[in-house]
Design an enzyme around this catalytic site. Structure first.
Site, short mmCIF file in Angstrom:
data_model
loop_
_atom_site.label_atom_id
_atom_site.label_comp_id
_atom_site.label_asym_id
_atom_site.label_seq_id
_atom_site.Cartn_x
_atom_site.Cartn_y
_atom_site.Cartn_z
N GLU A 65 0.88 -1.17 0.00
CA GLU A 65 0.00 0.00 0.00
C GLU A 65 0.92 1.23 0.00
O GLU A 65 1.79 1.31 0.87
CB GLU A 65 -0.77 0.01 1.32
CG GLU A 65 -2.25 0.01 1.19
CD GLU A 65 -2.88 0.00 2.57
OE1 GLU A 65 -3.44 1.04 2.94
OE2 GLU A 65 -2.79 -1.02 3.28
N ARG A 300 5.20 -13.21 9.64
CA ARG A 300 5.83 -11.92 9.38
C ARG A 300 7.14 -11.84 10.16
O ARG A 300 7.36 -12.60 11.10
CB ARG A 300 4.90 -10.76 9.74
CG ARG A 300 4.55 -10.68 11.22
CD ARG A 300 3.48 -9.62 11.50
NE ARG A 300 3.99 -8.28 11.36
CZ ARG A 300 3.55 -7.39 10.47
NH1 ARG A 300 2.59 -7.70 9.63
NH2 ARG A 300 4.04 -6.19 10.43
N LYS A 310 4.22 0.74 10.06
CA LYS A 310 4.37 2.02 9.38
C LYS A 310 3.85 3.16 10.24
O LYS A 310 4.43 4.25 10.25
CB LYS A 310 3.59 2.01 8.06
CG LYS A 310 4.34 1.38 6.91
CD LYS A 310 3.50 1.49 5.65
CE LYS A 310 3.44 0.17 4.92
NZ LYS A 310 2.27 0.02 4.07
P1 ATP Z 1 2.54 -2.16 8.16
O1 ATP Z 1 1.89 -3.06 9.15
O2 ATP Z 1 3.94 -1.81 8.49
O3 ATP Z 1 1.74 -0.96 7.80
P2 ATP Z 1 1.49 -3.49 5.92
O4 ATP Z 1 1.32 -4.95 6.00
O5 ATP Z 1 0.28 -2.68 6.12
O6 ATP Z 1 2.67 -3.05 6.87
P3 ATP Z 1 1.68 -3.36 3.09
O7 ATP Z 1 2.14 -2.22 2.29
O8 ATP Z 1 0.28 -3.74 3.03
O9 ATP Z 1 2.12 -3.02 4.57
O10 ATP Z 1 2.62 -4.62 2.87
C1 ATP Z 1 3.04 -5.11 1.63
C2 ATP Z 1 3.45 -6.54 1.82
O11 ATP Z 1 4.49 -6.64 2.78
C3 ATP Z 1 2.30 -7.39 2.33
O12 ATP Z 1 2.23 -8.56 1.52
C4 ATP Z 1 2.68 -7.70 3.74
O13 ATP Z 1 2.18 -8.95 4.13
C5 ATP Z 1 4.19 -7.65 3.71
N1 ATP Z 1 4.73 -7.31 5.03
C6 ATP Z 1 4.45 -6.22 5.77
N2 ATP Z 1 5.08 -6.27 6.95
C7 ATP Z 1 5.79 -7.42 6.97
C8 ATP Z 1 6.66 -8.07 7.92
N3 ATP Z 1 6.92 -7.53 9.11
N4 ATP Z 1 7.21 -9.26 7.58
C9 ATP Z 1 6.96 -9.80 6.39
N5 ATP Z 1 6.17 -9.26 5.44
C10 ATP Z 1 5.57 -8.09 5.73
MG MG Z 2 -1.42 -3.44 4.79
#
Ligand code: ATP
Ligand code: MG
Length: 600
Positions: A65, A300, A310
């Site tokens: 995102e 994760r 984030k």
């Molecule tokens: P955040 O929780 O930091 O906002 P998010 O999951 O909302 O992260 P996205 O931009 O939706 O962020 O993530 C893009 C991809 O990265 C998704 O497929 C997500 O599963 C993966 N991802 C995010 N955080 C992690 C993590 N800590 N370990 C592994 N993969 C991750």
């Molecule tokens: Mg997300």
């Protein structure tokens, strides 16, 4: 898809298997996706059926995102998805999951593109392909919603948000049907079109999938799939006032892109039944190509001493706890890069921590170890005095000549690649040199082998010297260390070893040393799990995470280009800061120490 990784790095070792690799190998064996077609761009069933057999054996995707900077957890996901595509003759898609109009920004879009490229990957089948954008699929998503309504699989619900929440039930209690659930498809379609045409207020009603209000999986109790939201979208502007929910949009994005293995983190496990339900309905209706993509979940990354949300990272930036998203203490990809991390180190880390289905914590030292390992053979050596005190060779003029400067050199790489000779670093020695304060003791502690009156040491790459004493100020602080040079002991000359010493110390000549700002970074948090168990992560900040010192560095370091990495002998690995380093004004960041000494 190509990957630009230098050879002879540790990640060339055979890759350990994991459950995702097994699934993919099994699918390739069985030919699960062998009959898939690909029309050269994302699209619906008709679009792809006109295409040829997909040359990509598998398709994976990384779908961020664009609402913040990527962090080390995303790096893991990038390495997994792009790495699997690379290893199995597939293609990985970079797709911006930009279905939520409120939070997105092109600043983030650009930083994400940079981060993926920097990690060594390209996407969508060529080095200059544009990333995909989920918002380009809004038309299809709308059509899919109308199809579900017509087929009796979706309805417009006008309950309040609170009524919907209560009527959804919980783990112990089945949900209650909405009074709007039994409307006819025609009524629902009319209502949904009114939603689209802006005839209803934000939040007045939602479109819900019609599945099972008694399902033990709460995600199947008629999840909302479209909502009214008047917001300007960075891609589609004001074209839409209804937006698809993530759980509806995501499976469709995967299917339009002919993804085979849709890999996400464990928190989406409960969404998988809806993912499968939705795609089965749309394939049944002839809208999407078969076979459907399949979702797989992995744990994760949880890394000690950092936060990887984030929202929390944004808080650190906004509340000025750090200097920005790229502060070298941040676990963001831009921060790690500025700290001195390399793509090789990040890939090695992703490989080393592996892919599992159960949550665990990875120790920060694992990440540091990967950096150290990848820099060990490549980083040029150099001497830097971080806590300088002047040492005067009182007999220099007499035995070497007044004002004499003796040229010296040392190899930049102690272990150059086979068949290669190490480049040399050149510097000189004269009457005065800078040494570390810690390398002199008036009264040596037990076992001390460095400078104290009467003891001899070698100035590394220079001469053996014998300490004779020191000068002090009125408060007893040492202002100058005094020694005599032992002639004919210059490193690399015959007889250099005739005088035995127990220690060699690092130094920089006063005449050619250059002052440099050196930023000694430490962990940003002093608690291994700063945001676990309801802790306030801002209370766990390490007050000593940055100390700035003025060091004296040897001439080869003064000529560094931004981003160049070095081993400052005995101190650790340092990088010329990519933002602030300039010719004539060197600035170095501590990337990682020479050994894992944290907490010891
Ligand atoms: P955040 O929780 O930091 O906002 P998010 O999951 O909302 O992260 P996205 O931009 O939706 O962020 O993530 C893009 C991809 O990265 C998704 O497929 C997500 O599963 C993966 N991802 C995010 N955080 C992690 C993590 N800590 N370990 C592994 N993969 C991750
Ligand atoms: Mg997300």
């Amino acid at each position: 898809m190509s990957l630009s990784t230098p050879t002879n790095t540790p990640q060339d070792a055979v890759k350990p298997s994991n459950f995702l690799r097994q699934i993919i190998e099994n699918d390739l064996d069985k030919g699960t996706y062998a009959s898939r077609r690909w029309a050269g761009s994302p699209g619906d069933a008709a679009h792809h059926s006109a295409g040829a057999l997909d040359p990509a054996k598998i398709r994976t995707r990384f779908p961020p995102e664009p609402n913040g900077y990527l962090h080390i957890g995303h790096a893991k996901s990038i390495c997994i998805n792009f790495g699997l595509a690379r290893d199995y003759g597939g293609i990985c898609h970079l797709r911006f999951d930009d279905t939520n109009p409120e939070k997105e920004d092109t600043e983030y879009v650009n930083s994400i593109i940079d981060a993926v490229k920097w990690l060594g990957f390209d996407w969508n089948g060529s080095a200059d392909a544009a990333p995909y954008q989920a918002s380009d699929y809004f038309d299809f998503m709308y059509r899919a919603a109308e199809y579900l309504i017509e087929a009796g699989h979706a309805y417009v619900d006008e309950q309040s948000a609170e009524e919907m929440r209560v009527n959804r039930g919980d783990f112990g209690k089945p949900g209650v049907d909405s009074p709007f659930r039994s409307r006819t498809p025609a009524e629902n379609l009319a209502r949904f079109r009114q939603m689209r045409d802006g005839q209803h207020a934000d939040g007045a009603m939602v479109l819900r999938a019609k599945i099972d209000m008694a399902s033990p999986n709460i995600n199947l109790r008629d999840p909302a799939i479209y909502r009214i939201r008047r917001a300007t979208h960075h891609n589609t502007g004001d074209q839409w006032c209804i937006y698809p929910m993530y759980t509806f949009a995501h499976p469709i994005e995967d299917a339009l892109e002919q993804i085979t293995h849709s890999i996400c983190t464990l928190e989406f496990e409960d969404q998988r039944p809806f993912y499968d339900w939705l795609l089965a309905r749309l394939i049944e209706g002839g809208l999407l190509a078969s076979p459907a993509p399949h979702q797989y979940e992995f744990a994760r990354l949880n890394l000690t001493y950092v936060v990887t949300s984030k929202r929390k990272l944004a808080q650190l930036v906004n509340e000025k706890k750090v200097s920005g998203w790229d502060d070298p203490r941040m676990p963001t990809i831009v921060g790690l890069r500025r700290r001195g991390y390399t793509p090789e180190a990040m890939q090695l880390f992703a490989e080393r921590i592996g892919v599992t289905k159960s949550d665990s914590w990875i120790d920060y030292s694992t990440l540091e170890g990967c950096l150290r390992e990848t820099l060990e053979l490549k980083a040029h050596r150099g001497m830097a005095v971080l806590n300088p005190v002047k040492l005067v060779l009182t007999n220099w003029d007499e035995v070497m000549g007044v004002g004499h400067l003796e040229p010296c050199s040392l190899p930049a790489l102690p272990h150059p690649p086979e068949g290669m000779e190490s480049p040399l670093r050149h510097f000189s020695i004269g009457k005065e040199v800078w040494i570390e304060h810690e390398d002199f003791a008036q009264v040596p502690p037990k076992g001390y082998k460095r400078l104290f009156p009467g003891n001899k040491v070698r100035l590394k790459g220079g001469y053996v010297i014998e300490c004779t004493g020191c000068n002090q100020d009125a408060d007893g602080n040492v202002t100058e260390v005094l020694a005599t040079v032992v002639p004919d002991t210059k490193s690399g000359t015959p007889g250099a070893d005739s005088v035995k010493v127990k220690a060699a110390i690092t130094w920089v000549g006063v005449q050619d040393g250059v002052a440099a700002e050196v930023r000694m970074y430490d962990r940003l948090f002093s608690d291994p799990q700063p945001d676990a168990g309801g802790k306030d992560f801002l209370q766990c900040l390490n007050p000593d995470s940055l100390k700035v010192v003025t060091a004296i560095v040897e001439p080869s370091l003064a000529h560094a280009q931004a981003d160049d990495k070095f081993q400052f002998e005995r101190h650790g690995y340092f990088v010329a800061d990519r933002t602030d380093h300039a010719a004539g004004k060197p600035v170095f960041n501590l990337a990682v120490g020479l050994k894992d000494s944290w907490g010891k």
